[in-house]
Design a protein around this motif. Structure first.
Motif, mmCIF file in Angstrom:
data_model
loop_
_atom_site.group_PDB
_atom_site.id
_atom_site.type_symbol
_atom_site.label_atom_id
_atom_site.label_comp_id
_atom_site.label_asym_id
_atom_site.label_seq_id
_atom_site.Cartn_x
_atom_site.Cartn_y
_atom_site.Cartn_z
ATOM 1 N N ARG A 55 17.019 -4.095 -11.806
ATOM 2 C CA ARG A 55 16.214 -4.033 -13.034
ATOM 3 C C ARG A 55 14.980 -3.150 -12.892
ATOM 4 N NH1 ARG A 55 16.222 -10.253 -15.402
ATOM 5 N NH2 ARG A 55 18.492 -10.452 -15.610
ATOM 6 N N GLY A 56 15.040 -2.193 -12.008
ATOM 7 C CA GLY A 56 13.901 -1.305 -11.845
ATOM 8 C C GLY A 56 13.616 -1.032 -10.381
ATOM 9 N N VAL A 57 12.361 -0.840 -10.047
ATOM 10 C CA VAL A 57 11.959 -0.549 -8.672
ATOM 11 C C VAL A 57 10.808 -1.463 -8.270
ATOM 12 C CG1 VAL A 57 12.693 1.868 -8.755
ATOM 13 C CG2 VAL A 57 10.355 1.256 -9.421
ATOM 14 N N GLU A 58 10.673 -1.648 -6.970
ATOM 15 C CA GLU A 58 9.584 -2.446 -6.413
ATOM 16 C C GLU A 58 8.829 -1.581 -5.412
ATOM 17 O OE1 GLU A 58 7.218 -5.811 -6.135
ATOM 18 O OE2 GLU A 58 8.934 -5.449 -7.475
ATOM 19 N N PRO A 59 7.492 -1.464 -5.547
ATOM 20 C CA PRO A 59 6.734 -0.630 -4.602
ATOM 21 C C PRO A 59 6.735 -1.231 -3.204
ATOM 22 C CG PRO A 59 5.247 -1.846 -6.041
ATOM 23 C CD PRO A 59 6.627 -2.076 -6.571
ATOM 24 N N THR A 60 6.852 -0.367 -2.211
ATOM 25 C CA THR A 60 6.761 -0.798 -0.820
ATOM 26 C C THR A 60 5.287 -0.922 -0.425
ATOM 27 O OG1 THR A 60 6.767 1.463 0.016
ATOM 28 C CG2 THR A 60 8.921 0.398 -0.303
ATOM 29 N N GLU A 61 5.042 -1.434 0.777
ATOM 30 C CA GLU A 61 3.661 -1.525 1.257
ATOM 31 C C GLU A 61 3.046 -0.134 1.384
ATOM 32 O OE1 GLU A 61 1.632 -4.082 1.696
ATOM 33 O OE2 GLU A 61 3.246 -5.302 0.839
ATOM 34 N N ALA A 62 3.867 0.854 1.786
ATOM 35 C CA ALA A 62 3.363 2.226 1.878
ATOM 36 C C ALA A 62 2.946 2.724 0.501
ATOM 37 C CB ALA A 62 4.435 3.138 2.467
#
Length: 297
Positions: A55-62
């Protein structure tokens, strides 16, 4: 590939919308172009910025770390734009001053007013910090000029003697010490103290003096702001040590009494500091000369 604002703004938009499609739309980019920008940026940085989900994207810690820098960059660009626009309005400079609370309370206001009147084309901003924070801000370029109490903690600064001040004592009018005109620090150590926050120069000085005497500082309350201290003293929460100028004013407003602090270290030296450099910017040099005039030849 260089880092450009379009790509960085795209990263911020995707992080906020959690969608490459919506992020691309917000930045007026075609989806294919946006995807390539993100892919190229990930290759350039050697990290994955987004995890693709159904359902989309999730930002990484970077990505979150990069977003923090992007937001900081936006703030800097906004400040840059605001300052440059001021030149069109007749403003010829911006002077960023950091000073400790004592300097602001005892010395700076009339000097700032006189300098501002003499140089109306220079915009002044003033920030209240501890003496240690002031020195760090000037040394690291976050402030142009600092006003603080000795000792000098950072040898990256060039300093001038500015003013002298004193520390005084406030006690409630019905306090055991209220019938005196002066007290020693040993007298105060027997009572609860209302102090400034940790890091404040006067507070750190009192801690050192108490330790040197093998005593404990009964700092039951620590607050920010001299007004709050005066009100707490008036309420009977303890006694306080603070700069003489505000102490005299509070003695006229609150139900408190001002006493002299009979200690050599109660005399305080305020200094003006700038980052060491071969030639000071014109605005900074004018301010230094106004507050610390060179000796007449």
């Amino acid at each position: 590939m260089r880092l450009d604002l379009t790509t960085l703004n795209l990263v911020l938009a995707i992080e906020q919308t959690r969608s490459i499609t919506r992020g691309a739309e917000r930045e007026h980019l075609a989806l294919a172009a946006a995807s390539k920008r993100i892919s190229d940026l990930e290759t350039r940085l050697g990290v994955q910025l987004f995890e693709r989900r159904a359902r989309g994207v999730e930002p990484t810690e970077a990505c979150r770390a990069l977003v923090r820098h992007i937001r900081s960059l936006h703030a800097s660009l906004h400040a840059l734009e605001s300052e440059v626009v001021e030149f069109a309005r007749g403003i010829k400079g911006h002077l960023r001053i950091a000073a400790n609370a004592g300097a602001i309370a005892e010395a700076l206001p009339p000097d700032l007013a006189a300098f501002s009147q003499a140089h109306p084309q220079i915009r002044i901003s003033l920030e209240d910090q501890t003496s240690a924070e002031v020195q760090a801000a000037v040394a690291e370029g976050r402030a142009d000029v600092g006003v603080f109490t000795t000792p000098l903690l950072d040898n990256r600064l060039q300093t001038w003697s500015y003013r002298q001040g004193r520390l005084s004592v406030l006690v409630p009018n019905r306090h055991a010490l209220a019938d005196r005109t002066s007290v020693s620090f040993d007298d105060l150590l027997d009572h609860d103290l209302v102090g400034l926050h940790s890091g404040a120069a006067a507070q750190e000085l009192m801690l050192q003096e108490a330790m040197a005497r093998g005593r404990t500082l009964k700092a039951r309350l620590q607050v920010r702001g001299f007004d709050a201290i005066a009100q707490l003293v008036e309420a009977g929460m303890g006694v306080a040590v603070l700069p003489d100028a505000p102490a005299r004013r509070f003695a006229q407003v609150f139900d408190v009494r001002r006493l002299d602090l009979d200690e050599a270290w109660a005399r305080r030296d305020y200094v003006l500091g700038v980052a060491r450099q071969e030639r000071l910017p014109t605005v900074v040099q004018r301010f230094v000369d106004a507050l610390c005039p060179p000796p007449a030849k």
